[in-house]
Design a protein around this motif. Structure first.
Motif, PDB file in Angstrom:
ATOM      1  N   THR A 333      75.821  22.048  48.837  1.00 14.48           N
ATOM      2  CA  THR A 333      75.016  23.150  48.407  1.00 14.48           C
ATOM      3  C   THR A 333      75.645  23.885  47.073  1.00 14.48           C
ATOM      4  O   THR A 333      76.914  23.714  47.060  1.00 14.48           O
ATOM      5  N   ALA A 334      75.087  24.691  46.312  1.00 15.21           N
ATOM      6  CA  ALA A 334      75.844  25.537  45.435  1.00 15.21           C
ATOM      7  C   ALA A 334      75.731  26.795  46.068  1.00 15.21           C
ATOM      8  O   ALA A 334      76.158  27.911  45.268  1.00 15.21           O
ATOM      9  N   LEU A 335      75.473  27.127  47.429  1.00 12.00           N
ATOM     10  CA  LEU A 335      75.210  28.416  47.848  1.00 12.00           C
ATOM     11  C   LEU A 335      76.626  29.216  47.856  1.00 12.00           C
ATOM     12  O   LEU A 335      77.693  28.467  48.360  1.00 12.00           O
ATOM     13  N   PRO A 336      76.893  30.292  47.609  1.00 13.42           N
ATOM     14  CA  PRO A 336      78.181  31.127  47.555  1.00 13.42           C
ATOM     15  C   PRO A 336      78.485  31.499  49.187  1.00 13.42           C
ATOM     16  O   PRO A 336      79.476  31.579  49.517  1.00 13.42           O
ATOM     17  N   SER A 337      77.518  31.386  50.012  1.00  9.81           N
ATOM     18  CA  SER A 337      77.815  31.817  51.456  1.00  9.81           C
ATOM     19  C   SER A 337      76.623  31.033  52.287  1.00  9.81           C
ATOM     20  O   SER A 337      75.368  31.021  51.629  1.00  9.81           O
ATOM     21  N   ALA A 338      76.854  30.841  53.477  1.00 13.67           N
ATOM     22  CA  ALA A 338      75.889  30.412  54.347  1.00 13.67           C
ATOM     23  C   ALA A 338      76.218  30.641  55.653  1.00 13.67           C
ATOM     24  O   ALA A 338      77.398  31.286  56.047  1.00 13.67           O
ATOM     25  N   ALA A 339      75.408  30.545  56.648  1.00 16.87           N
ATOM     26  CA  ALA A 339      75.506  30.765  58.239  1.00 16.87           C
ATOM     27  C   ALA A 339      75.357  29.499  58.845  1.00 16.87           C
ATOM     28  O   ALA A 339      74.249  28.873  58.453  1.00 16.87           O
ATOM     29  N   CYS A 340      76.209  28.977  59.613  1.00 17.97           N
ATOM     30  CA  CYS A 340      75.961  27.961  60.539  1.00 17.97           C
ATOM     31  C   CYS A 340      75.144  28.349  61.789  1.00 17.97           C
ATOM     32  O   CYS A 340      75.663  28.981  62.545  1.00 17.97           O
ATOM     33  N   LEU A 341      73.741  27.773  61.692  1.00 18.85           N
ATOM     34  CA  LEU A 341      72.766  28.309  62.645  1.00 18.85           C
ATOM     35  C   LEU A 341      72.265  26.912  63.380  1.00 18.85           C
ATOM     36  O   LEU A 341      71.756  25.929  62.593  1.00 18.85           O
ATOM     37  N   ASN A 347      70.838  20.693  66.216  1.00 18.40           N
ATOM     38  CA  ASN A 347      72.129  20.654  65.443  1.00 18.40           C
ATOM     39  C   ASN A 347      72.426  21.805  64.679  1.00 18.40           C
ATOM     40  O   ASN A 347      71.408  22.652  64.234  1.00 18.40           O
ATOM     41  N   LEU A 348      73.536  21.958  64.443  1.00 14.68           N
ATOM     42  CA  LEU A 348      73.812  23.242  63.526  1.00 14.68           C
ATOM     43  C   LEU A 348      73.600  22.705  61.806  1.00 14.68           C
ATOM     44  O   LEU A 348      73.999  21.610  61.433  1.00 14.68           O
ATOM     45  N   HIS A 349      73.157  23.744  61.120  1.00 19.02           N
ATOM     46  CA  HIS A 349      72.685  23.564  59.562  1.00 19.02           C
ATOM     47  C   HIS A 349      73.117  24.747  59.060  1.00 19.02           C
ATOM     48  O   HIS A 349      73.302  25.991  59.552  1.00 19.02           O
ATOM     49  N   ALA A 350      73.440  24.674  57.642  1.00 22.88           N
ATOM     50  CA  ALA A 350      73.928  25.769  56.755  1.00 22.88           C
ATOM     51  C   ALA A 350      72.835  26.367  56.145  1.00 22.88           C
ATOM     52  O   ALA A 350      71.902  25.820  55.582  1.00 22.88           O
ATOM     53  N   SER A 351      72.528  27.523  56.752  1.00 23.72           N
ATOM     54  CA  SER A 351      71.354  28.455  56.500  1.00 23.72           C
ATOM     55  C   SER A 351      71.901  29.311  55.296  1.00 23.72           C
ATOM     56  O   SER A 351      72.942  30.162  55.477  1.00 23.72           O
ATOM     57  N   ALA A 352      70.891  29.718  54.311  1.00 27.57           N
ATOM     58  CA  ALA A 352      71.323  30.637  53.213  1.00 27.57           C
ATOM     59  C   ALA A 352      71.176  32.136  53.851  1.00 27.57           C
ATOM     60  O   ALA A 352      71.734  32.904  53.087  1.00 27.57           O
ATOM     61  N   THR A 353      70.661  32.271  54.975  1.00 29.23           N
ATOM     62  CA  THR A 353      70.459  33.494  55.617  1.00 29.23           C
ATOM     63  C   THR A 353      71.891  33.892  56.219  1.00 29.23           C
ATOM     64  O   THR A 353      72.078  33.326  57.286  1.00 29.23           O
ATOM     65  N   VAL A 354      72.470  34.663  55.727  1.00 26.08           N
ATOM     66  CA  VAL A 354      73.951  34.961  56.299  1.00 26.08           C
ATOM     67  C   VAL A 354      73.644  36.175  57.170  1.00 26.08           C
ATOM     68  O   VAL A 354      74.351  36.222  58.420  1.00 26.08           O
ATOM     69  N   SER A 355      72.904  37.236  56.947  1.00 23.45           N
ATOM     70  CA  SER A 355      72.824  38.480  57.818  1.00 23.45           C
ATOM     71  C   SER A 355      71.802  38.299  58.784  1.00 23.45           C
ATOM     72  O   SER A 355      70.946  37.200  58.721  1.00 23.45           O
TER      73      SER A 355
END
Length: 355
Positions: A333-341, A347-355
């Motif tokens: 992705t081009a996301l500057p940050s993400a959270a593994c949720l 399974n774990l996925h990279a979510s754009a929702t960090v907080s």
């Protein structure tokens, strides 16, 4: 008539000006620079991990012989480490330079060593001689001022001392100050990695730079019959503090370091929810982190006895596979940050929702 001639003259001047501009900006001496096709140099496109046990593969087992105590090297690099579960398009080489217990000084440039191994940034400088590094992932900071492993040990000891105060009552008083002191050390290590690549001719757009945080290996939902030496000997209130306060605050400090260095940030603070050590009760196969692990064979060897518990409370092979899966998604992705949720598929996925 004079107005008409003035308009013609002005038009000629404008035409000459435009023609001159075209010549100046697209003439023989000003050919547009072609877009770089990725990292410079020769060799395979490579993803490389640097840092501590979170990336070395501690807890995943099957450690390479040269990092399993040989000559005093206990970096515990495993072929089950997260980097080997990544599948980034175009990447053909996966290199793990992370070392269990490493702090920021050993990751950066300098003379600091960890388990006999020199600077990881210096090792990266050698790697780029015959590899085209497209991705660098770092996990560092927990072994600096926070001393996360000491925190776990303190909470372990508090479980033994019946009637004493929980470990978090003393740790929480200075926890934020320790994280604040950690941040500049992490930024320095990341800066050193960038310096190594710049010296090798890399530009910022040639590679991805990711700084990831830490997951809580244990949580408060441990069955009572496993809150002992058979699994996770910790008090429930200490487990709750670690999962809900200690690890998230540590992650926030790593996020600040990422912002200060221009690195992308991958938040792992909630990555283990529901899969922490001992959370599976009688079914440890659902867990992504190792329980209290004692390598009995090591107790018979004086040189190895001190490392018999080293694997405890780290991502296991399943956990490293899930972290590698999330990292892969983030890198595509081009996301500057993400959270593994965890997603609905478990399974774990990279979510754009960090907080």
């Amino acid at each position: 008539m004079r107005r008409y001639r003035w308009w013609i003259g002005g038009g000629v001047i404008l035409f000459v000006a435009i023609l001159t501009a075209v010549f100046v900006f697209s003439g023989p001496g000003n050919v547009p620079t072609p877009k770089r096709q990725g990292p410079p140099g020769t060799g395979p496109l490579t993803i490389v991990t640097l840092g501590d046990s979170t990336l070395s593969g501690e807890g995943a087992g099957n450690y390479t012989p040269e990092t399993n105590g040989t000559g005093g090297d206990w970096c515990h690099r495993s072929p089950n480490a997260a980097v080997f579960s990544t599948a980034v398009p175009g990447i053909t080489a996966k290199i793990n330079l992370a070392c269990s217990g490493a702090n920021a000084a050993q990751v950066g440039l300098g003379d600091a060593k960890q388990w006999t191994e020199p600077s990881q940034a210096a090792q990266l400088a050698n790697l780029v001689k015959d590899h085209r590094v497209a991705v660098v992932v770092l996990a560092v900071g927990a072994n600096d001022d926070p001393h996360f492993s000491d925190l776990v040990n303190q909470c372990f000891q508090a479980w033994f001392r019946t009637g004493s105060a929980p470990c978090n009552s003393s740790i929480s008083a200075t926890w934020q100050d320790r994280i604040t002191a950690m941040v500049p050390k992490v930024t320095s290590a990341v800066a050193d990695v960038k310096t190594v690549l710049a010296r090798a001719g890399y530009e910022p757009g040639d590679y991805q730079l990711v700084l990831q945080s830490y997951a809580s290996p244990i949580g408060p939902d441990v069955p009572v019959d496993l809150q002992n030496l058979n699994g996770c000997p910790f008090r429930t209130d200490d487990l709750r503090w670690m999962r809900d306060y200690g690890v998230p605050q540590l992650s926030a400090g790593i996020a600040r370091a990422a912002a200060q260095t221009g690195a992308r940030f991958l938040d792992l603070s909630r990555a283990g929810r529901g899969h922490e050590a001992c959370s599976g009760g009688p079914n440890p196969g659902t867990e992504w982190f190792s329980r209290l692990t004692l390598r009995l064979n090591d107790l018979t060897d004086a040189n190895r006895a001190g490392h018999a518990l080293q694997e405890s409370f780290h991502p296991n092979a399943n956990g490293h596979a899930q972290l590698g899966r999330c990292l892969t998604e983030f890198l595509t992705t081009a996301l500057p940050s993400a959270a593994c949720l965890a997603g609905t598929d478990g399974n774990l996925h990279a979510s754009a929702t960090v907080s």
